[in-house]
Design a protein around this motif. Structure first.
Motif, PDB file in Angstrom:
ATOM      1  N   ASN A   5       0.648  -0.789   0.530  1.00 32.67           N
ATOM      2  CA  ASN A   5       0.061  -0.077   0.095  1.00 32.67           C
ATOM      3  C   ASN A   5       0.646   1.302   0.101  1.00 32.67           C
ATOM      4  OD1 ASN A   5      -2.143  -0.828  -0.137  1.00 32.67           O
ATOM      5  ND2 ASN A   5      -2.801  -1.794   1.736  1.00 32.67           N
ATOM      6  N   SER A   9      -1.639   3.067  -3.860  1.00 33.58           N
ATOM      7  CA  SER A   9      -2.235   2.488  -3.304  1.00 33.58           C
ATOM      8  C   SER A   9      -3.654   2.100  -3.983  1.00 33.58           C
ATOM      9  CB  SER A   9      -2.765   3.921  -2.425  1.00 33.58           C
ATOM     10  OG  SER A   9      -3.282   5.139  -3.727  1.00 33.58           O
ATOM     11  N   ASP A  10      -4.548   1.431  -3.175  1.00 33.85           N
ATOM     12  CA  ASP A  10      -5.856   1.029  -3.911  1.00 33.85           C
ATOM     13  C   ASP A  10      -6.203   1.770  -4.770  1.00 33.85           C
ATOM     14  OD1 ASP A  10      -5.590  -1.494  -3.687  1.00 33.85           O
ATOM     15  OD2 ASP A  10      -7.403  -1.461  -1.723  1.00 33.85           O
ATOM     16  N   LEU A  13      -4.703   2.197  -8.096  1.00 38.06           N
ATOM     17  CA  LEU A  13      -5.629   1.397  -9.193  1.00 38.06           C
ATOM     18  C   LEU A  13      -7.152   1.482  -9.046  1.00 38.06           C
ATOM     19  CD1 LEU A  13      -4.122  -1.420  -6.592  1.00 38.06           C
ATOM     20  CD2 LEU A  13      -3.108  -1.048  -9.068  1.00 38.06           C
ATOM     21  N   ALA A  14      -7.531   2.167  -8.881  1.00 38.31           N
ATOM     22  CA  ALA A  14      -8.803   1.976  -9.023  1.00 38.31           C
ATOM     23  C   ALA A  14      -8.799   3.159  -9.984  1.00 38.31           C
ATOM     24  CB  ALA A  14     -10.078   2.421  -7.733  1.00 38.31           C
ATOM     25  N   ARG A  42      -3.428  -8.969  -6.320  1.00 39.67           N
ATOM     26  CA  ARG A  42      -3.895  -7.883  -5.633  1.00 39.67           C
ATOM     27  C   ARG A  42      -5.104  -7.019  -6.847  1.00 39.67           C
ATOM     28  NH1 ARG A  42      -1.510  -2.803  -3.201  1.00 39.67           N
ATOM     29  NH2 ARG A  42      -2.836  -1.682  -3.088  1.00 39.67           N
ATOM     30  N   LEU A  46      -9.257  -6.589  -7.736  1.00 39.74           N
ATOM     31  CA  LEU A  46      -9.950  -5.465  -7.527  1.00 39.74           C
ATOM     32  C   LEU A  46     -10.880  -5.665  -8.727  1.00 39.74           C
ATOM     33  CD1 LEU A  46      -9.891  -2.925  -5.554  1.00 39.74           C
ATOM     34  CD2 LEU A  46      -7.927  -1.917  -7.173  1.00 39.74           C
TER      35      LEU A  46
ATOM     36  N   GLY B 163     -11.112   5.648  -4.522  1.00 40.98           N
ATOM     37  CA  GLY B 163     -10.041   4.440  -4.675  1.00 40.98           C
ATOM     38  C   GLY B 163     -10.448   3.533  -2.823  1.00 40.98           C
ATOM     39  N   GLN B 167     -11.286  -0.552  -2.052  1.00 49.61           N
ATOM     40  CA  GLN B 167     -10.665  -0.662  -1.155  1.00 49.61           C
ATOM     41  C   GLN B 167     -11.509  -1.812  -0.256  1.00 49.61           C
ATOM     42  OE1 GLN B 167      -8.586   1.602   1.085  1.00 49.61           O
ATOM     43  NE2 GLN B 167      -6.536   0.174   1.286  1.00 49.61           N
ATOM     44  N   ARG B 170     -13.241  -5.134  -1.782  1.00 51.46           N
ATOM     45  CA  ARG B 170     -12.246  -5.701  -2.420  1.00 51.46           C
ATOM     46  C   ARG B 170     -11.841  -6.743  -1.161  1.00 51.46           C
ATOM     47  NH1 ARG B 170      -7.121  -7.119  -1.259  1.00 51.46           N
ATOM     48  NH2 ARG B 170      -6.472  -4.887  -0.722  1.00 51.46           N
TER      49      ARG B 170
END
Lengths: 341, 191
Positions: A5, A9-10, A13-14, A42, A46, B163, B167, B170
């Motif tokens: 992370n 970060s997510d 990725l988003a 990961r 997602l 985000g 997260q 998920r």
């Protein structure tokens, strides 16, 4: 996984999944993916999650069910309080009807606790027209109201201050001051009318039906039908009229060319069959109109009358078709001249 | 779980009723939205159905399950509403399609997989604003920029909220996703 992370970060990725990344960000992610199979996993997770959430049908809408439950719970409390006190006084039918009205009113307006709150917090406004003419006044919110003879209104903002609520008896014309945050609601016996800012007429008839005609803007009618299966709902726009009918147990769209007559003394006919013209005149002036030949009923008529008495109107209508008429008290008889005369 | 018997006898408690409400409210609203395309109206319909169910719990005859009663009641109320409203012209065709679609859907509206239940419950858990943003992105296919404009917030906020939403989902859903198999495939194929 926590460690990763720190790098990607997510949120990034988003963005990547949704095609919102810049080229530079894309390059960073591609590099990151190649570093480690766990990185790939990961992103795969997602992506999989994203794909799965897309499959559900019906698609979700952003509701707040905890708030919704609070609202319902309060309504149920209110209902039970109400029914325990009312039960002794009313027959079951009345109770059902009453709760139906209460139900629709409450759900639509979220007014469930108006009765609990100290009324001194609110500016109440009560107006009754005992005069023989039309009574005009301004409500605390700035809306204008015209009361027909014997009409009565009771204006009260809701406890939460989010609604303007009027109880109506009889007939009134409203010119509601626009306030989109505070809907203006009229309870008219068997049904209700909701508006934001517009002008319209509401008439409660003797048989308890509610006649609504819209002059400007848009209003909504509500009626909980007797079977208790639905709250019916109809939107009316400028120039339209609707009838909430107890007998038909429904809301019907209809024409009402003379809805505002009591207020502005204005009648407009555009290509109207004389039959309809006569009906309107009978209604507005409380007279009876006959003719010696029923076939004239289908002739079309166009004209506008402002502030004219019934004699003048009958005279103008008759003259334009070359008819004559006789009158006796409140009864007018239109006479068609024979062609050979 | 509320059964046919328990709702018909008067002994169903308010807290059982609350559970029933919590389990089905969101999806019933979505179901109504399918027909009437208006959130406020959808919620009103579902509220009304639950309200009537409670006040008439001793009178209502429920022939199949309480769940299918709820769906049928919401559908009937929605269709009735559509009948009575002049829905804006551009929605008319759309609605027709939706009704046809949901009639197919309706052939078995209650057959919901565990995964779907979990997805809905997880979306429900998102904070209000985040939920709204997620739904606009996922189900209305809006770009970040469009969401930002629609809600009057910055693109950066949309990014962050999305985000966090992804997260969270998920983590919530990871054990339900069939990814492990894919993961092994990667290993076997030496990717």
């Amino acid at each position: 996984m926590r460690n990763e992370n720190r790098h990607i970060s997510d949120t990034l990725l988003a963005k990547f999944l949704l095609g919102e990344t810049s080229q530079k960000e894309q390059q960073i992610i591609i590099g990151w993916l190649e570093e480690n199979i766990a990185h790939r996993k990961r992103l795969d997770q997602l992506e999989e999650m994203w794909l799965e959430t897309g499959k559900i049908n019906p698609r979700p809408i952003p509701v707040n069910k905890h708030l919704a439950w609070k609202v319902l719970n309060k309504r149920l409390d209110h209902h039970e309080k109400l029914s325990s006190t009312v039960l002794t006084k009313f027959s079951k039918f009345k109770l059902v009807l009453y709760s139906a009205v209460a139900a629709s009113v409450l759900i639509l307006l979220g007014l469930f606790n108006w009765y609990l709150i100290d009324s001194s917090q609110k500016q109440e406004f009560l107006l009754t027209n005992n005069t023989k003419t039309t009574l005009t006044d301004t409500l605390p919110d700035g809306s204008k109201v015209h009361l027909n003879q014997l009409a009565q209104i009771n204006y009260k903002p809701s406890a939460d201050g989010h609604k303007r609520v009027v109880q109506l008896k009889g007939e009134a014309f409203f010119k509601v001051k626009r306030d989109t945050l505070k809907p203006f609601i009229i309870h008219a016996g068997i049904g209700s009318v909701k508006v934001l800012g517009t002008s319209f007429n509401v008439k409660i008839k003797k048989n308890r039906d509610i006649d609504v005609s819209v002059k400007t803007g848009r209003v909504e009618l509500f009626y909980p039908n007797k079977a208790l299966t639905d709250t019916l709902h109809m939107v009316l726009r400028a120039g339209e009229s609707g009838l909430i009918s107890l007998q038909k147990d429904s809301i019907i769209k209809m024409k009402n060319p003379s809805a505002f007559f009591w207020m502005d003394k204005k009648l407009v006919f555009r290509n109207k069959p004389l039959k309809d013209v006569f009906e309107v005149l009978e209604d507005c002036y409380a007279v009876k109109i006959n003719s010696n030949n029923p076939s004239i009923n289908n002739l079309n008529y166009t004209s506008t009358f402002i502030n004219k008495d019934i004699n003048e109107v009958i005279k103008v209508v008759s003259t334009s078709f070359n008819f004559t008429y006789t009158s006796e008290g409140n009864t007018y008889t239109i006479l068609e001249l024979k062609k050979d005369e | 779980m509320i059964t046919q018997q328990s709702i018909q006898s008067d002994c169903i408690s308010r807290s059982d009723f609350e559970t029933l409400f919590n389990d089905h409210y969101s999806r019933l609203c979505a179901y109504a939205y399918n027909f009437i395309k208006e959130q406020e109206g959808s919620e009103e319909i579902v509220q009304e159905v639950f309200f009537k169910l409670w006040i008439n719990r001793s009178d209502i005859k429920i022939e199949s399950s309480i769940i299918s009663y709820l769906y049928r009641a919401v559908r009937n109320a929605s269709l009735n509403l559509i009948k009575h409203i002049n829905i804006r012209e551009n929605y008319k065709q759309h609605n027709k399609e939706q009704i046809e679609q949901s009639e197919q859907l309706d052939s078995d509206p209650l057959n919901v997989s565990e995964l779907e239940k979990k997805i809905r419950a997880s979306i429900d858990l998102l904070p209000e604003q985040r939920k709204k943003i997620f739904i606009l992105s996922r189900y209305e296919q809006l770009k970040y920029k469009e969401i930002a404009e629609k809600l009057g917030i910055s693109i950066k906020t949309v990014e962050n909220q999305m985000g966090k939403a992804l997260q969270f989902l998920r983590k919530e859903l990871v054990e339900y996703l069939p990814l492990l198999i894919i993961f092994f495939n990667h290993l076997i194929n030496g990717e």
